[in-house]
Scaffold this active site. Structure first.
Site, PDB file in Angstrom:
ATOM      1  N   ARG A 106      24.993  42.788  23.970  1.00 12.72           N
ATOM      2  CA  ARG A 106      25.727  41.567  23.643  1.00 12.72           C
ATOM      3  C   ARG A 106      24.959  40.637  22.721  1.00 12.72           C
ATOM      4  O   ARG A 106      25.518  40.151  21.726  1.00 12.72           O
ATOM      5  CB  ARG A 106      26.054  40.768  24.921  1.00 12.72           C
ATOM      6  N   THR A 107      23.709  40.352  23.041  1.00 10.08           N
ATOM      7  CA  THR A 107      23.018  39.302  22.282  1.00 10.08           C
ATOM      8  C   THR A 107      22.824  39.732  20.831  1.00 10.08           C
ATOM      9  O   THR A 107      23.157  38.985  19.902  1.00 10.08           O
ATOM     10  CB  THR A 107      21.661  38.979  22.946  1.00 10.08           C
TER      11      THR A 107
ATOM     12  N   LYS B  84       2.164  49.977  14.867  1.00 12.83           N
ATOM     13  CA  LYS B  84       0.831  50.263  14.281  1.00 12.83           C
ATOM     14  C   LYS B  84      -0.171  49.195  14.668  1.00 12.83           C
ATOM     15  O   LYS B  84      -1.287  49.163  14.174  1.00 12.83           O
ATOM     16  CB  LYS B  84       0.945  50.299  12.751  1.00 12.83           C
TER      17      LYS B  84
ATOM     18  N   ARG C 155      14.143  38.836  20.561  1.00 22.01           N
ATOM     19  CA  ARG C 155      13.997  39.110  22.000  1.00 22.01           C
ATOM     20  C   ARG C 155      12.689  39.868  22.193  1.00 22.01           C
ATOM     21  O   ARG C 155      12.407  40.820  21.458  1.00 22.01           O
ATOM     22  CB  ARG C 155      15.161  39.951  22.517  1.00 22.01           C
TER      23      ARG C 155
ATOM     24  N   HIS D 221      16.638  32.189  28.189  1.00 19.89           N
ATOM     25  CA  HIS D 221      17.606  32.874  27.313  1.00 19.89           C
ATOM     26  C   HIS D 221      18.596  31.798  26.857  1.00 19.89           C
ATOM     27  O   HIS D 221      19.745  31.749  27.292  1.00 19.89           O
ATOM     28  CB  HIS D 221      18.303  33.982  28.118  1.00 19.89           C
TER      29      HIS D 221
END
Ligand code: CP
Length: 307
Positions: free
Chosen positions: A54-55, A83, A104, A132
């Site tokens: 969703r986000t 890396k 995120r 959030h």
């Protein structure tokens, strides 16, 4: 003015600034065509170091529906993080290539760190078990639209209140509005963190209670916010297996609830809401996900200063 601001914590914006975003979100819902080129030439970077449906998709859909473009990754192993590149260096680079960043990351506080190295607005799309804030914008827009007010609500939060970052953000945000009460429903092991209980609820004299059984309190609540037990945040699989089926909302429990209660869930769900509940008129979780896209469209416009 929200132009060029970062959104890291739900408290970063004043109530007035949130109202500006909700007003614009409603205008976009009413007349999407008027906004379909407002971000022409702008680029949103989506940096997802953790899975999301969703986000990430709603941010990307939001930018595309505003006429802008997107770049980014959904899997950190496809970026130079694999890396050993530091978050600071990645952000410095991406803020050269884009106009706005959403990220995120599994580490709590990572979004704040990113904002310190970015030349462009950074939006926290979830930092570990911490916050959030765009889920909170989504939740507030949903409550404001479906319940008609962000004040004087009894909000039941049920499930994993310890690791559920959406719960922490929503309690912080709803505590700012008058007359709200919280009913916190969880196993003892998954109660809200002390800083939410002490620094948000107790310090501000907000009425709340902590209980273990959903069926004992469901009739009291105006909003029932169900959450998933956050498997990925447990250190001990045996403990997760013991707690994972603590709450299952089914029609037997729904029959005890108010006629005008709404059921919310940030999603994804596992089994905490039975599929039979989806067709009940009080099930608001898919509508909530749709409001998420409009809330993010409004947020992008405001941070870019185009509306
Ligand atoms: N609500 C939410 O954050 O969903 P995703 O994990 O799918 O983005």
């Amino acid at each position: 003015m929200l132009k060029d601001k970062h959104l890291i914590d739900p408290m970063d914006f004043t109530i007035g600034q949130l109202e500006e975003i909700f007003k614009l979100a409603h205008q976009i819902i009413e007349n999407p065509k008027e906004y379909s080129h407002i971000c022409d030439g702008k680029i949103l970077a989506t940096l997802f170091y953790e899975p999301s449906t969703r986000t990430r998709f709603s941010f990307e859909a939001a930018m595309m529906r505003l006429g802008g473009n997107i770049l980014g990754f959904s899997e950190p192993n496809s970026s130079s993080a694999s890396k050993g590149e530091t978050l600071a260096d990645t952000i410095k680079m991406v803020s050269i290539y884009s106009d706005i960043i959403t990220m995120r990351h599994p580490r709590e506080g990572s979004a704040r760190v990113a904002s310190m190295y970015s030349e462009v607005p950074v939006i926290n799309a979830g930092d570990g078990g911490h916050q959030h804030p765009t889920q909170t914008l989504t939740d507030l827009l949903t409550i404001e639209t479906l319940k008609g007010s962000l004040s004087n609500q009894t909000i039941g939060l049920c499930g994993d209140l310890k690791y559920g970052r959406t719960v922490h953000s929503l309690i912080k945000a709803m505590s700012r509005y008058e007359g709200n009460k919280f009913v916190l429903i969880s196993p003892k092991e998954l109660q809200i963190p002390d800083y939410i209980r002490d620094e948000i609820l107790k310090k501000n004299n907000i009425e709340f209670k902590e209980v273990e059984r959903l069926e004992d309190v469901i009739e009291e609540v105006d909003i029932l916010y169900m959450t998933r037990i956050q498997k990925e945040r447990f250190f001990n699989e045996k403990e997760y297996l013991r707690l994972k089926d603590s709450y299952i909302l089914d029609m037997d429990k729904m029959n005890l609830a108010k006629e005008d209660m709404i059921v919310m869930h940030p999603l994804p769900r596992v089994n905490e809401i039975a599929v039979e509940v989806d067709s009940d008129k009080r099930a608001a979780y898919f509508k909530q996900a749709e409001y998420g896209m409009y809330a993010r469209m409004a947020l992008i416009c405001k941070l870019l200063g185009v509306c």
